[in-house]
Design a protein around this motif. Structure first.
Motif, PDB file in Angstrom:
ATOM      1  N   PRO A 184       0.807  -1.227   0.000  1.00  0.00           N
ATOM      2  CA  PRO A 184       0.000   0.000   0.000  1.00  0.00           C
ATOM      3  C   PRO A 184       0.840   1.276   0.000  1.00  0.00           C
ATOM      4  O   PRO A 184       0.441   2.281  -0.596  1.00  0.00           O
ATOM      5  N   LEU A 185       2.002   1.246   0.652  1.00  0.00           N
ATOM      6  CA  LEU A 185       2.877   2.417   0.649  1.00  0.00           C
ATOM      7  C   LEU A 185       3.413   2.685  -0.754  1.00  0.00           C
ATOM      8  O   LEU A 185       3.475   3.834  -1.201  1.00  0.00           O
ATOM      9  N   GLN A 186       3.801   1.606  -1.444  1.00  0.00           N
ATOM     10  CA  GLN A 186       4.290   1.747  -2.820  1.00  0.00           C
ATOM     11  C   GLN A 186       3.189   2.298  -3.739  1.00  0.00           C
ATOM     12  O   GLN A 186       3.428   3.193  -4.565  1.00  0.00           O
ATOM     13  N   ILE A 187       1.992   1.748  -3.580  1.00  0.00           N
ATOM     14  CA  ILE A 187       0.864   2.192  -4.405  1.00  0.00           C
ATOM     15  C   ILE A 187       0.531   3.649  -4.113  1.00  0.00           C
ATOM     16  O   ILE A 187       0.283   4.448  -5.034  1.00  0.00           O
ATOM     17  N   SER A 188       0.539   3.996  -2.835  1.00  0.00           N
ATOM     18  CA  SER A 188       0.201   5.369  -2.450  1.00  0.00           C
ATOM     19  C   SER A 188       1.141   6.378  -3.088  1.00  0.00           C
ATOM     20  O   SER A 188       0.705   7.390  -3.654  1.00  0.00           O
ATOM     21  N   LYS A 189       2.428   6.095  -3.032  1.00  0.00           N
ATOM     22  CA  LYS A 189       3.398   7.012  -3.630  1.00  0.00           C
ATOM     23  C   LYS A 189       3.201   7.116  -5.143  1.00  0.00           C
ATOM     24  O   LYS A 189       3.228   8.209  -5.714  1.00  0.00           O
ATOM     25  N   PHE A 190       2.986   5.978  -5.781  1.00  0.00           N
ATOM     26  CA  PHE A 190       2.846   5.953  -7.228  1.00  0.00           C
ATOM     27  C   PHE A 190       1.621   6.752  -7.682  1.00  0.00           C
ATOM     28  O   PHE A 190       1.719   7.604  -8.583  1.00  0.00           O
ATOM     29  N   ILE A 191       0.468   6.491  -7.086  1.00  0.00           N
ATOM     30  CA  ILE A 191      -0.739   7.163  -7.578  1.00  0.00           C
ATOM     31  C   ILE A 191      -0.759   8.640  -7.191  1.00  0.00           C
ATOM     32  O   ILE A 191      -1.362   9.455  -7.888  1.00  0.00           O
ATOM     33  N   LYS A 192      -0.060   9.002  -6.115  1.00  0.00           N
ATOM     34  CA  LYS A 192       0.071  10.430  -5.806  1.00  0.00           C
ATOM     35  C   LYS A 192       0.914  11.127  -6.865  1.00  0.00           C
ATOM     36  O   LYS A 192       0.616  12.259  -7.272  1.00  0.00           O
ATOM     37  N   VAL A 226      -3.289   3.277   4.213  1.00  0.00           N
ATOM     38  CA  VAL A 226      -1.999   3.561   4.834  1.00  0.00           C
ATOM     39  C   VAL A 226      -2.189   4.123   6.240  1.00  0.00           C
ATOM     40  O   VAL A 226      -1.464   3.753   7.180  1.00  0.00           O
ATOM     41  N   TYR A 227      -3.163   4.996   6.398  1.00  0.00           N
ATOM     42  CA  TYR A 227      -3.437   5.585   7.714  1.00  0.00           C
ATOM     43  C   TYR A 227      -3.841   4.506   8.716  1.00  0.00           C
ATOM     44  O   TYR A 227      -3.392   4.499   9.875  1.00  0.00           O
ATOM     45  N   ASP A 228      -4.679   3.571   8.265  1.00  0.00           N
ATOM     46  CA  ASP A 228      -5.108   2.481   9.144  1.00  0.00           C
ATOM     47  C   ASP A 228      -3.922   1.612   9.546  1.00  0.00           C
ATOM     48  O   ASP A 228      -3.804   1.203  10.711  1.00  0.00           O
ATOM     49  N   LEU A 229      -3.021   1.338   8.596  1.00  0.00           N
ATOM     50  CA  LEU A 229      -1.815   0.564   8.923  1.00  0.00           C
ATOM     51  C   LEU A 229      -0.954   1.300   9.946  1.00  0.00           C
ATOM     52  O   LEU A 229      -0.372   0.694  10.853  1.00  0.00           O
ATOM     53  N   SER A 230      -0.882   2.620   9.772  1.00  0.00           N
ATOM     54  CA  SER A 230      -0.087   3.427  10.703  1.00  0.00           C
ATOM     55  C   SER A 230      -0.659   3.371  12.113  1.00  0.00           C
ATOM     56  O   SER A 230       0.076   3.222  13.093  1.00  0.00           O
TER      57      SER A 230
END
Length: 237
Positions: A184-192, A226-230
């Motif tokens: 999810p961190l990788q996806i988050s960075k990519f789509i941002k 990502v927030y939930d994982l955090s």
């Protein structure tokens, strides 16, 4: 007498309508039908092959990262190679005719092929396949400006990218379910990064503008994961 005059006038008018006009129109209709059938045969093959490709890529949502290469990427690559050959055949046929008269026949299916390539490339390298790389993979021209032949348009590429972003946003929570908290961190960075790229564009196409505006919802969806994982202390250090 007036009735006889009307009938005479009507008959005179009819005499000026040459039946050959309609015969000529029917010939043109038959020619266009033949062209449509020729192009449709290629597109039907692309659709059939695309269903297999998308079926393989859908496994990303229930396949662990360490099994991804053998279970998804290799068979997807083989399926995409078959689609690329069919796209090339379509290109050779379609290039005999005016591009923008016929491109609506294959547009949606070509976008699906492009999106499949984008998803596969991201899963392998984490990078976004460029428009030029898509053209190389499919062995067809891209963004032609001075030639009326088959090509991949910028709009097709960007519309496909919005589909890719939606698919990756869907992958984020499914990766968590599989115990992969880094994905999810990788996806988050990519789509941002993609969202930021779309914001640089001055889009004239209404459909594309609406679809690109929707990317922000995918960004928000992955941010929530990502927030939930955090909160749960599961973010990898």
């Amino acid at each position: 007498m007036s009735g006889d005059t009307t009938m005479t006038t009507s008959a005179s008018a009819s005499a000026h309508v040459d039946p050959a006009i309609f015969s000529s129109l029917q010939s043109k209709i038959d020619e266009e039908t033949a062209v449509r059938d020729e192009l449709r045969a290629h597109v039907d093959n692309i659709q059939k092959q695309g269903r297999l490709t998308q079926s393989i890529l859908s496994r990303i949502h229930n396949t662990s990262t360490d099994e991804l290469n053998d279970s998804v990427l290799k068979p997807a690559s083989d399926a995409l190679s078959e689609q690329a050959a069919t796209v090339k055949s379509l290109s050779e046929s379609a290039s005999k005719y005016p591009f923008y008269k016929w491109n609506s026949i294959w547009q949606r299916d070509i976008q699906a092929v492009i999106s499949s390539i984008q998803v596969s490339e991201w899963l392998k390298s984490g990078n976004l396949a460029t428009l030029e790389e898509i053209g190389q993979r499919l062995q067809v021209p891209v963004n032609l400006k001075n030639e009326d032949a088959f090509h991949i348009t910028i709009e097709d590429y960007l519309l496909a990218l919005t589909n890719t972003i939606e698919e990756l946003a869907r992958l984020a929570p499914n990766a968590v379910t599989l115990g992969d908290y880094n994905r999810p961190l990788q996806i988050s960075k990519f789509i941002k990064d993609v969202h930021a790229g779309f914001q640089l564009l001055n889009l004239k196409n209404d459909a594309l503008r609406r679809r690109s505006d929707g990317v922000k919802y995918s960004v928000k969806k992955v941010e929530d994961v990502v927030y939930d994982l955090s909160l749960r202390g599961l973010i990898p250090k």
